[in-house]
Design a protein around this motif. Structure first.
Motif, PDB file in Angstrom:
ATOM      1  N   MET A 140       0.834  -1.199   0.000  1.00 27.57           N
ATOM      2  CA  MET A 140       0.000   0.000   0.000  1.00 27.57           C
ATOM      3  C   MET A 140       0.869   1.248   0.000  1.00 27.57           C
ATOM      4  O   MET A 140       1.975   1.257   0.541  1.00 27.57           O
ATOM      5  CB  MET A 140      -0.961   0.020   1.189  1.00 27.57           C
ATOM      6  CG  MET A 140      -0.337   0.179   2.558  1.00 27.57           C
ATOM      7  SD  MET A 140      -1.620   0.208   3.841  1.00 27.57           S
ATOM      8  CE  MET A 140      -0.601   0.313   5.317  1.00 27.57           C
ATOM      9  N   LEU A 141       0.343   2.276  -0.648  1.00 26.83           N
ATOM     10  CA  LEU A 141       1.005   3.570  -0.706  1.00 26.83           C
ATOM     11  C   LEU A 141       0.252   4.543   0.190  1.00 26.83           C
ATOM     12  O   LEU A 141      -0.954   4.721   0.055  1.00 26.83           O
ATOM     13  CB  LEU A 141       1.011   4.101  -2.139  1.00 26.83           C
ATOM     14  CG  LEU A 141       1.574   5.522  -2.308  1.00 26.83           C
ATOM     15  CD1 LEU A 141       3.091   5.511  -2.123  1.00 26.83           C
ATOM     16  CD2 LEU A 141       1.214   6.096  -3.678  1.00 26.83           C
ATOM     17  N   LEU A 142       0.979   5.162   1.122  1.00 26.12           N
ATOM     18  CA  LEU A 142       0.433   6.242   1.930  1.00 26.12           C
ATOM     19  C   LEU A 142       0.955   7.548   1.337  1.00 26.12           C
ATOM     20  O   LEU A 142       2.153   7.779   1.302  1.00 26.12           O
ATOM     21  CB  LEU A 142       0.887   6.107   3.391  1.00 26.12           C
ATOM     22  CG  LEU A 142       0.550   4.793   4.092  1.00 26.12           C
ATOM     23  CD1 LEU A 142       1.092   4.810   5.523  1.00 26.12           C
ATOM     24  CD2 LEU A 142      -0.947   4.537   4.096  1.00 26.12           C
ATOM     25  N   TYR A 143       0.046   8.378   0.847  1.00 22.00           N
ATOM     26  CA  TYR A 143       0.486   9.612   0.207  1.00 22.00           C
ATOM     27  C   TYR A 143      -0.307  10.791   0.757  1.00 22.00           C
ATOM     28  O   TYR A 143      -1.425  10.631   1.248  1.00 22.00           O
ATOM     29  CB  TYR A 143       0.341   9.525  -1.312  1.00 22.00           C
ATOM     30  CG  TYR A 143      -1.088   9.489  -1.815  1.00 22.00           C
ATOM     31  CD1 TYR A 143      -1.704  10.633  -2.306  1.00 22.00           C
ATOM     32  CD2 TYR A 143      -1.819   8.299  -1.820  1.00 22.00           C
ATOM     33  CE1 TYR A 143      -3.008  10.603  -2.772  1.00 22.00           C
ATOM     34  CE2 TYR A 143      -3.116   8.251  -2.279  1.00 22.00           C
ATOM     35  CZ  TYR A 143      -3.718   9.412  -2.757  1.00 22.00           C
ATOM     36  OH  TYR A 143      -5.018   9.372  -3.203  1.00 22.00           O
ATOM     37  N   GLY A 144       0.294  11.964   0.689  1.00 26.91           N
ATOM     38  CA  GLY A 144      -0.359  13.164   1.187  1.00 26.91           C
ATOM     39  C   GLY A 144       0.656  14.186   1.643  1.00 26.91           C
ATOM     40  O   GLY A 144       1.863  14.021   1.446  1.00 26.91           O
ATOM     41  N   PRO A 145       0.188  15.263   2.280  1.00 29.65           N
ATOM     42  CA  PRO A 145       1.092  16.345   2.697  1.00 29.65           C
ATOM     43  C   PRO A 145       2.127  15.858   3.701  1.00 29.65           C
ATOM     44  O   PRO A 145       1.890  14.904   4.450  1.00 29.65           O
ATOM     45  CB  PRO A 145       0.138  17.371   3.344  1.00 29.65           C
ATOM     46  CG  PRO A 145      -1.228  16.977   2.916  1.00 29.65           C
ATOM     47  CD  PRO A 145      -1.206  15.519   2.669  1.00 29.65           C
ATOM     48  N   PRO A 146       3.296  16.513   3.731  1.00 33.89           N
ATOM     49  CA  PRO A 146       4.294  16.156   4.748  1.00 33.89           C
ATOM     50  C   PRO A 146       3.799  16.497   6.144  1.00 33.89           C
ATOM     51  O   PRO A 146       2.987  17.398   6.332  1.00 33.89           O
ATOM     52  CB  PRO A 146       5.510  17.017   4.360  1.00 33.89           C
ATOM     53  CG  PRO A 146       4.963  18.125   3.525  1.00 33.89           C
ATOM     54  CD  PRO A 146       3.767  17.574   2.827  1.00 33.89           C
ATOM     55  N   GLY A 147       4.290  15.726   7.132  1.00 33.61           N
ATOM     56  CA  GLY A 147       3.956  16.011   8.523  1.00 33.61           C
ATOM     57  C   GLY A 147       2.632  15.477   8.997  1.00 33.61           C
ATOM     58  O   GLY A 147       2.140  15.867  10.058  1.00 33.61           O
ATOM     59  N   CYS A 148       2.031  14.552   8.235  1.00 36.07           N
ATOM     60  CA  CYS A 148       0.709  14.038   8.605  1.00 36.07           C
ATOM     61  C   CYS A 148       0.746  12.621   9.190  1.00 36.07           C
ATOM     62  O   CYS A 148      -0.297  11.991   9.366  1.00 36.07           O
ATOM     63  CB  CYS A 148      -0.238  14.087   7.409  1.00 36.07           C
ATOM     64  SG  CYS A 148      -0.719  15.771   6.973  1.00 36.07           S
ATOM     65  N   GLY A 149       1.944  12.100   9.455  1.00 31.94           N
ATOM     66  CA  GLY A 149       2.038  10.853  10.210  1.00 31.94           C
ATOM     67  C   GLY A 149       2.124   9.581   9.408  1.00 31.94           C
ATOM     68  O   GLY A 149       1.796   8.505   9.916  1.00 31.94           O
ATOM     69  N   LYS A 150       2.585   9.651   8.152  1.00 34.62           N
ATOM     70  CA  LYS A 150       2.658   8.437   7.337  1.00 34.62           C
ATOM     71  C   LYS A 150       3.637   7.422   7.924  1.00 34.62           C
ATOM     72  O   LYS A 150       3.354   6.222   7.969  1.00 34.62           O
ATOM     73  CB  LYS A 150       3.031   8.803   5.900  1.00 34.62           C
ATOM     74  CG  LYS A 150       1.967   9.641   5.183  1.00 34.62           C
ATOM     75  CD  LYS A 150       2.347   9.958   3.751  1.00 34.62           C
ATOM     76  CE  LYS A 150       3.399  11.038   3.666  1.00 34.62           C
ATOM     77  NZ  LYS A 150       2.927  12.361   4.140  1.00 34.62           N
ATOM     78  N   THR A 151       4.789   7.894   8.390  1.00 35.94           N
ATOM     79  CA  THR A 151       5.772   6.994   9.005  1.00 35.94           C
ATOM     80  C   THR A 151       5.233   6.442  10.317  1.00 35.94           C
ATOM     81  O   THR A 151       5.351   5.239  10.603  1.00 35.94           O
ATOM     82  CB  THR A 151       7.095   7.737   9.242  1.00 35.94           C
ATOM     83  OG1 THR A 151       7.593   8.218   7.996  1.00 35.94           O
ATOM     84  CG2 THR A 151       8.131   6.813   9.871  1.00 35.94           C
ATOM     85  N   PHE A 152       4.617   7.295  11.116  1.00 33.21           N
ATOM     86  CA  PHE A 152       4.035   6.882  12.400  1.00 33.21           C
ATOM     87  C   PHE A 152       2.992   5.787  12.184  1.00 33.21           C
ATOM     88  O   PHE A 152       2.986   4.763  12.878  1.00 33.21           O
ATOM     89  CB  PHE A 152       3.409   8.106  13.079  1.00 33.21           C
ATOM     90  CG  PHE A 152       2.716   7.805  14.384  1.00 33.21           C
ATOM     91  CD1 PHE A 152       3.425   7.765  15.575  1.00 33.21           C
ATOM     92  CD2 PHE A 152       1.349   7.572  14.426  1.00 33.21           C
ATOM     93  CE1 PHE A 152       2.782   7.493  16.778  1.00 33.21           C
ATOM     94  CE2 PHE A 152       0.699   7.299  15.613  1.00 33.21           C
ATOM     95  CZ  PHE A 152       1.419   7.263  16.797  1.00 33.21           C
TER      96      PHE A 152
END
Length: 218
Positions: free
Chosen positions: A5-17
């Motif tokens: 799965m790809l998590l995409y969106g603005p930086p700082g929104c918790g994708k790594t978390f």
């Protein structure tokens, strides 16, 4: 299970978390890869590293491989692309194809999904696309509660009001607001108060503008 799965969106929104907590929830081994981790001074050296990465993941299956800034690792192939980079993308394609059958689940994260090679984003490779937006009201409220939980605060903190005041602010900004309010309270030798947090919010400059968030949503 899905292949990836790809998590995409603005930086700082918790994708790594989200990726790290996802791995904890399902109990898979977690391997995090940044673009610099696969660099090599040797021709085809990076391709060998990619192959070894998937071999190691298979040996420790079930495993999640998390690719941060995947647009830098798997950019669109074109006429002007360096041949070695094109070879690396081809190696990723080969290794990722149906890797779920080897006990490997891929999570990729990016702020720039349009720069990723389209062949990566097909069924049998990364076949789930999930948009991670700036947090909504309930998420912001929960974040303020989380970040203030173990800090000395006044008893009258209104988390709902703080969430109202931080619309269109990304997750990493909320942590920064609490850190600044904590320093302000320490300087004043007081507990963290609603007024101090509101003071920080009033002067705070969000890291992502509303216009940028709207472009991501479009």
């Amino acid at each position: 299970i899905p292949n990836g799965m790809l998590l995409y969106g603005p930086p700082g929104c918790g994708k790594t978390f989200i990726s790290e907590k996802f791995a904890e929830e399902v109990g898979f081994n977690f391997i995090k890869i940044n673009p610099s981790d696969l660099g090599s001074i040797y021709i085809h050296g990076a391709q060998e590293k990619i192959g070894k990465l998937f071999q190691d993941a298979e040996s420790n299956a079930p495993a999640i491989i998390f690719f941060d800034e995947v647009d830098a690792l798997m950019p669109k192939r074109g006429d002007g692309m360096n041949q070695s980079v094109s070879g690396e993308v081809n190696e990723f394609l080969a290794q990722m194809t149906n890797c779920a059958q080897r006990g490997i689940f891929i999570i990729a994260a990016t702020n720039q999904p349009t720069l990723i090679d389209e062949a990566i984003l097909r069924t049998g490779r990364i076949d789930r696309l999930i948009y991670v937006d700036a947090p909504d009201h309930e998420a912001r409220k929960a974040m303020f509660e989380l970040y203030l939980k173990k800090r000395p605060t006044e008893i009258d903190i209104d988390y709902s009001e703080l969430a109202d005041l931080t619309e269109n602010i990304v997750s990493s900004d909320i942590k920064e607001i609490i850190d600044r309010a904590s320093k302000l309270a320490a300087k004043n030798d007081t507990r963290i108060s609603q007024q101090e947090i509101k003071q920080v919010i009033k002067l705070f400059r969000p890291s992502i503008s509303v216009d940028v968030l709207l472009r991501y949503q479009e």
